[in-house]
Design an enzyme around this catalytic site. Structure first.
Site, PDB file in Angstrom:
ATOM      1  N   ARG A   1       3.758  -0.492  -4.871  1.00 39.07           N
ATOM      2  CA  ARG A   1       3.520  -1.003  -3.525  1.00 39.07           C
ATOM      3  C   ARG A   1       2.191  -1.757  -3.417  1.00 39.07           C
ATOM      4  O   ARG A   1       1.942  -2.462  -2.426  1.00 39.07           O
ATOM      5  CB  ARG A   1       3.516   0.145  -2.514  1.00 39.07           C
ATOM      6  CG  ARG A   1       4.792   0.956  -2.504  1.00 39.07           C
ATOM      7  CD  ARG A   1       4.708   2.050  -1.475  1.00 39.07           C
ATOM      8  NE  ARG A   1       4.587   1.489  -0.147  1.00 39.07           N
ATOM      9  CZ  ARG A   1       5.612   1.120   0.611  1.00 39.07           C
ATOM     10  NH1 ARG A   1       6.837   1.280   0.169  1.00 39.07           N
ATOM     11  NH2 ARG A   1       5.419   0.615   1.798  1.00 39.07           N
TER      12      ARG A   1
ATOM     13  N   LYS B   1      11.379 -16.125 -11.199  1.00 43.22           N
ATOM     14  CA  LYS B   1      11.104 -15.013 -12.116  1.00 43.22           C
ATOM     15  C   LYS B   1      10.057 -15.421 -13.145  1.00 43.22           C
ATOM     16  O   LYS B   1       9.139 -14.661 -13.433  1.00 43.22           O
ATOM     17  CB  LYS B   1      12.386 -14.581 -12.870  1.00 43.22           C
ATOM     18  CG  LYS B   1      13.408 -13.812 -12.094  1.00 43.22           C
ATOM     19  CD  LYS B   1      13.062 -12.377 -11.833  1.00 43.22           C
ATOM     20  CE  LYS B   1      12.466 -12.220 -10.472  1.00 43.22           C
ATOM     21  NZ  LYS B   1      13.407 -12.063  -9.372  1.00 43.22           N
TER      22      LYS B   1
ATOM     23  N   LYS C   1       5.404  -4.933  -4.343  1.00 34.06           N
ATOM     24  CA  LYS C   1       6.854  -4.827  -4.224  1.00 34.06           C
ATOM     25  C   LYS C   1       7.352  -4.991  -2.788  1.00 34.06           C
ATOM     26  O   LYS C   1       8.309  -5.696  -2.542  1.00 34.06           O
ATOM     27  CB  LYS C   1       7.284  -3.464  -4.782  1.00 34.06           C
ATOM     28  CG  LYS C   1       8.780  -3.265  -4.854  1.00 34.06           C
ATOM     29  CD  LYS C   1       9.370  -4.055  -5.988  1.00 34.06           C
ATOM     30  CE  LYS C   1      10.885  -4.000  -6.006  1.00 34.06           C
ATOM     31  NZ  LYS C   1      11.432  -5.118  -6.773  1.00 34.06           N
TER      32      LYS C   1
ATOM     33  N   HIS D   1      15.609 -38.570  -8.621  1.00 31.94           N
ATOM     34  CA  HIS D   1      14.933 -38.941  -7.372  1.00 31.94           C
ATOM     35  C   HIS D   1      13.466 -38.517  -7.371  1.00 31.94           C
ATOM     36  O   HIS D   1      12.841 -38.445  -6.325  1.00 31.94           O
ATOM     37  CB  HIS D   1      15.679 -38.341  -6.176  1.00 31.94           C
ATOM     38  CG  HIS D   1      17.095 -38.816  -6.092  1.00 31.94           C
ATOM     39  ND1 HIS D   1      17.421 -40.116  -5.790  1.00 31.94           N
ATOM     40  CD2 HIS D   1      18.263 -38.172  -6.334  1.00 31.94           C
ATOM     41  CE1 HIS D   1      18.741 -40.253  -5.823  1.00 31.94           C
ATOM     42  NE2 HIS D   1      19.274 -39.094  -6.160  1.00 31.94           N
TER      43      HIS D   1
ATOM     44  N   GLU E   1       6.565 -15.805 -11.598  1.00 30.10           N
ATOM     45  CA  GLU E   1       6.084 -14.538 -11.051  1.00 30.10           C
ATOM     46  C   GLU E   1       5.497 -13.610 -12.118  1.00 30.10           C
ATOM     47  O   GLU E   1       4.454 -12.995 -11.899  1.00 30.10           O
ATOM     48  CB  GLU E   1       7.297 -13.881 -10.388  1.00 30.10           C
ATOM     49  CG  GLU E   1       7.050 -12.661  -9.604  1.00 30.10           C
ATOM     50  CD  GLU E   1       8.349 -12.120  -9.021  1.00 30.10           C
ATOM     51  OE1 GLU E   1       9.454 -12.538  -9.433  1.00 30.10           O
ATOM     52  OE2 GLU E   1       8.260 -11.234  -8.175  1.00 30.10           O
TER      53      GLU E   1
ATOM     54  N   ASN F   1      -1.465   1.987   5.638  1.00 28.21           N
ATOM     55  CA  ASN F   1      -0.597   0.937   5.108  1.00 28.21           C
ATOM     56  C   ASN F   1      -0.152   0.088   6.284  1.00 28.21           C
ATOM     57  O   ASN F   1       0.362   0.637   7.258  1.00 28.21           O
ATOM     58  CB  ASN F   1       0.613   1.607   4.417  1.00 28.21           C
ATOM     59  CG  ASN F   1       1.725   0.627   4.118  1.00 28.21           C
ATOM     60  OD1 ASN F   1       1.478  -0.561   3.916  1.00 28.21           O
ATOM     61  ND2 ASN F   1       2.954   1.108   4.087  1.00 28.21           N
ATOM     62  N   GLY F   2      -0.360  -1.222   6.211  1.00 27.86           N
ATOM     63  CA  GLY F   2       0.074  -2.085   7.316  1.00 27.86           C
ATOM     64  C   GLY F   2      -1.052  -3.005   7.741  1.00 27.86           C
ATOM     65  O   GLY F   2      -2.049  -3.157   7.035  1.00 27.86           O
TER      66      GLY F   2
ATOM     67  N   TRP G   1      -2.926  -2.744  -1.632  1.00 23.39           N
ATOM     68  CA  TRP G   1      -2.687  -4.170  -1.834  1.00 23.39           C
ATOM     69  C   TRP G   1      -3.486  -4.856  -0.730  1.00 23.39           C
ATOM     70  O   TRP G   1      -3.177  -4.717   0.448  1.00 23.39           O
ATOM     71  CB  TRP G   1      -1.202  -4.494  -1.708  1.00 23.39           C
ATOM     72  CG  TRP G   1      -0.877  -5.920  -2.063  1.00 23.39           C
ATOM     73  CD1 TRP G   1      -0.614  -6.422  -3.299  1.00 23.39           C
ATOM     74  CD2 TRP G   1      -0.768  -7.029  -1.153  1.00 23.39           C
ATOM     75  NE1 TRP G   1      -0.366  -7.769  -3.228  1.00 23.39           N
ATOM     76  CE2 TRP G   1      -0.451  -8.178  -1.926  1.00 23.39           C
ATOM     77  CE3 TRP G   1      -0.925  -7.177   0.215  1.00 23.39           C
ATOM     78  CZ2 TRP G   1      -0.278  -9.427  -1.371  1.00 23.39           C
ATOM     79  CZ3 TRP G   1      -0.754  -8.438   0.782  1.00 23.39           C
ATOM     80  CH2 TRP G   1      -0.439  -9.546  -0.013  1.00 23.39           C
TER      81      TRP G   1
ATOM     82  N   CYS H   1       0.852  -1.195   0.000  1.00 20.30           N
ATOM     83  CA  CYS H   1       0.000   0.000   0.000  1.00 20.30           C
ATOM     84  C   CYS H   1       0.886   1.243   0.000  1.00 20.30           C
ATOM     85  O   CYS H   1       1.965   1.265   0.586  1.00 20.30           O
ATOM     86  CB  CYS H   1      -0.952   0.083   1.188  1.00 20.30           C
ATOM     87  SG  CYS H   1      -2.103  -1.278   1.300  1.00 20.30           S
TER      88      CYS H   1
ATOM     89  N   GLU I   1      16.126 -19.049  -8.851  1.00 22.13           N
ATOM     90  CA  GLU I   1      15.763 -17.660  -9.132  1.00 22.13           C
ATOM     91  C   GLU I   1      15.127 -17.549 -10.522  1.00 22.13           C
ATOM     92  O   GLU I   1      14.144 -16.818 -10.711  1.00 22.13           O
ATOM     93  CB  GLU I   1      17.017 -16.773  -9.010  1.00 22.13           C
ATOM     94  CG  GLU I   1      16.851 -15.312  -9.355  1.00 22.13           C
ATOM     95  CD  GLU I   1      15.788 -14.567  -8.535  1.00 22.13           C
ATOM     96  OE1 GLU I   1      15.271 -15.114  -7.557  1.00 22.13           O
ATOM     97  OE2 GLU I   1      15.459 -13.441  -8.916  1.00 22.13           O
TER      98      GLU I   1
END
Ligand code: F6R
Length: 609
Positions: A27, A486, A604, A505, A489, A98-99, A74, A2, A482
């Site tokens: 955000r 990516k 983010k 395996h 995502e 925000n939070g 968000w 947010c 990674e």
């Protein structure tokens, strides 16, 4: 997550609020809203979706005012919808937040018992009604916010506006970022500096527990007990260009291509210097690093992958035992604390709630040797740790982390060399060679970026796939991880990474002609082992896409596609090998037409658990 913007000015602040929100959209971006006091009346506009929707609404409504608060969301409590979008209102009072308020259920029940009616599913609405209840009891706005925040548990940055007091806005923070902007024509507040560059460079970082009043030409800050406090004004050096897209289509693409520069900036401290020194990590470095017996890395997501690469470096070069843990696991696990362990937290944003909590948990257990590797100097994580290394990647706006990752690796390479040296395990000529490779790293990465056209062609084939498997060995296994992160995502293609030796395996069962297998193939000591693993894939009809160093001698053949990387780059090879994987996911996402910089459901800065 947010983003918050607040403005009071002699001019119309609606364009400032909207531009600020655009800069904060990274955000959170599922809904947006603003509240203004105009002609003595509180007005609220909210829209589900992006800031652009809110801007269109503001235009239709001819919104204009000299004071206002705004928010891009968000979702945490309640689905993304106009009803749950901020600001939330209680009487003539509006709040953005925000939070996460952990005790909001208890606050809500108490307020409901007093007759307050809740219209949304958010925790924020409880803050609005709580502040209103303080106003109703006779407090003025500033005091009401202070009293209310004293009752909140959890993390918050809030901005509050009241119809009855249109000459001021009040903001407060604890555990979520918020800074004030001192402008020529007014006062501002926002979640980060980028949102305020349009109006000022003069910023004041609020501390946890601060409550601040913003008036046209003044501000006042108090602590939770009401005592006044002065905070220094800083001149931000952040350039407006750093947060503009420029010639690029997406921030992610821009940030991938900024990596040579980001690495050069991060490594500037060793330019010309013939040796590494503990002081790279802060004034107290010698005291904290001396006698370190082990390293524990705590981080999330991409930053966690940086830690996994560092484990290979720390153990092979510095001979320091290292473990790497996902912060959200460590914080709740019964672990065995060890005061001689260096706790390294890695975070681009410096705000990640789990990483911050893991750091605090380690400290509470008596682990006082702590180092933050972070891209944001004033962040909560940096403040909490005893040592810091600030990567100088510049602002990273794309949700998928790229240049932050490679600069974290640069910082971790310096840490490895420093610990090796302190332990007497770094002969001078080895140190000189490592430093030379580090200094050359930006040029080496630039060379890899030149492979983009070829990777673009590969991406065309990937975009049609549902799944992909990434393989790597040794210090390139985390690079495979990674690469998979990516790809999933931003392109939403399901991807998994395996240490190539693990294939037989279990995961080999997945391999058929529809499963592309991407292999990270550096010409290192494990190359021959990797080649055998690739044979296993080919034998089952799997199609291979191999990123192979010069000299690795993996021939192109039917079902085996080779992308030729430059020569093997030794210990730092993971920094080079991640770059084509970033480009591959970027181009696969482009072909698929996903929202590269703002992938669905993500944000983010993950400031909630
Ligand atoms: C993936 C990504 C995330 C972050 C993670 C930690 O591209 O960006 O996995 O790495 O959320 O964030 P920071 O580094 O800010 O702590």
């Amino acid at each position: 997550m947010c983003g918050i913007v607040t403005a009071i000015s002699t001019a119309d602040i609606v364009p400032v609020l909207l531009e600020g929100l655009r800069k904060l959209e990274y955000r959170g971006y599922d809904s947006a809203g603003l509240a203004i006091v105009s002609n003595g009346r509180l007005a609220r506009l909210r829209a589900a979706g992006r800031v652009a929707e809110l801007a269109a609404l503001a235009e239709r409504e001819h919104a204009s005012a000299r004071i206002g608060i705004a928010h891009t969301r968000w979702a945490t409590h309640g689905v993304p919808s106009e009803r749950n979008a901020h600001p939330h209102i209680s009487g003539g009072l509006a709040v953005v937040h925000n939070g996460i308020i952990e005790n909001f259920e208890a606050i809500k029940s108490a307020l409901q018992a007093r007759g307050y009616v809740f219209e949304s599913d958010t925790d924020t609405e409880a803050i609005a009604h709580l502040i209103h209840s303080k106003l109703a009891a006779g407090a003025d706005l500033f005091e009401a916010v202070r009293l209310a925040t004293n009752e909140l548990h959890g993390a918050y940055a809030i901005a509050v506006l009241a119809e009855a007091e249109p000459e001021r806005a009040v903001v407060a923070r604890s555990g979520a970022p918020l800074l004030l902007g001192v402008g020529e024509h007014g006062m501002y507040a926002a979640s980060d500096t980028a949102a305020l560059l349009q109006v000022t460079r003069q910023v004041i970082y609020l501390e946890d527990g601060d409550v601040a009043e913003l008036r046209l030409a003044s501000h006042r800050i108090v602590r939770p007990d009401g005592s006044s406090v002065e905070r220094e004004i800083h001149l931000s050096s952040l350039s407006a260009d750093a947060v503009e897209l420029g010639q690029f289509r997406h921030y992610m693409q821009k940030e991938i291509f900024e990596q040579p520069q980001a690495l050069a900036q991060t490594l500037e401290i060793i330019t010309g210097g013939g040796s590494v020194a503990p002081q790279l990590f802060g004034a107290r470095a010698l005291e904290v690093l001396g006698g370190v017996q082990r390293v524990l890395v705590l981080a999330c997501g991409t930053s966690y992958h940086a830690g996994l690469v560092a484990r290979y470096w720390l153990e092979s070069v510095a001979k320091v035992p290292c473990s790497v843990e996902i912060a959200s696991e460590y914080r709740y696990r019964d672990s065995v604390p060890d005061p001689d362990t260096l706790v390294v937290v890695i975070s681009q944003s410096g705000e990640t709630a789990d990483t911050l909590a893991a750091l605090k948990h380690a400290i509470a257990q008596g682990m006082q040797r702590t180092l933050a590797i972070c891209n944001v100097p004033e962040s909560a994580i940096v403040r909490e740790a005893s040592l810091r290394f600030i990567t100088r990647a510049g602002p990273e706006i794309g949700v998928a982390s790229t240049k932050a990752f490679t600069t974290q690796l640069a910082a971790l390479a310096l840490l490895t060399l420093t610990l090796a040296k302190l332990a007497g395990r770094l002969p001078e000529e080895q140190e000189a060679r490592h430093l030379q490779n580090l200094r050359h790293l930006p040029v080496a990465v630039q060379k890899v970026l030149e492979l983009e056209p070829e990777i673009e062609r590969w991406a065309q084939r990937f975009a049609a796939k549902q799944h992909a498997l990434f393989l790597g060995r040794g210090r390139h296994w985390p690079i495979a991880m990674e690469g998979a992160l990516k790809l999933k995502e931003i392109s939403y293609i399901h991807a998994e990474a395996y240490a190539a030796g693990e294939l037989k395996h279990g995961p080999l069962a997945l391999v058929d002609r529809d499963m592309p297998v991407i292999a990270v193939a550096p010409a290192d000591e494990l190359l021959e082992k990797l080649k055998s693993n690739l044979q296993e894939v080919r034998a089952r009809g799997g199609e291979l896409y191999v990123f192979a160093d010069a000299g690795s001698e993996i021939p192109e053949s039917e079902g085996v596609h080779i992308l030729h990387m430059p020569e093997h780059y030794g210990m730092l090879s993971p920094v080079l090998h991640v770059v084509p994987l970033q480009l591959l996911s970027y181009h696969a996402a482009l072909v698929k037409g996903t929202d590269v910089d703002k992938p669905r459901n993500l944000a983010k800065s993950v400031t909630v658990e």
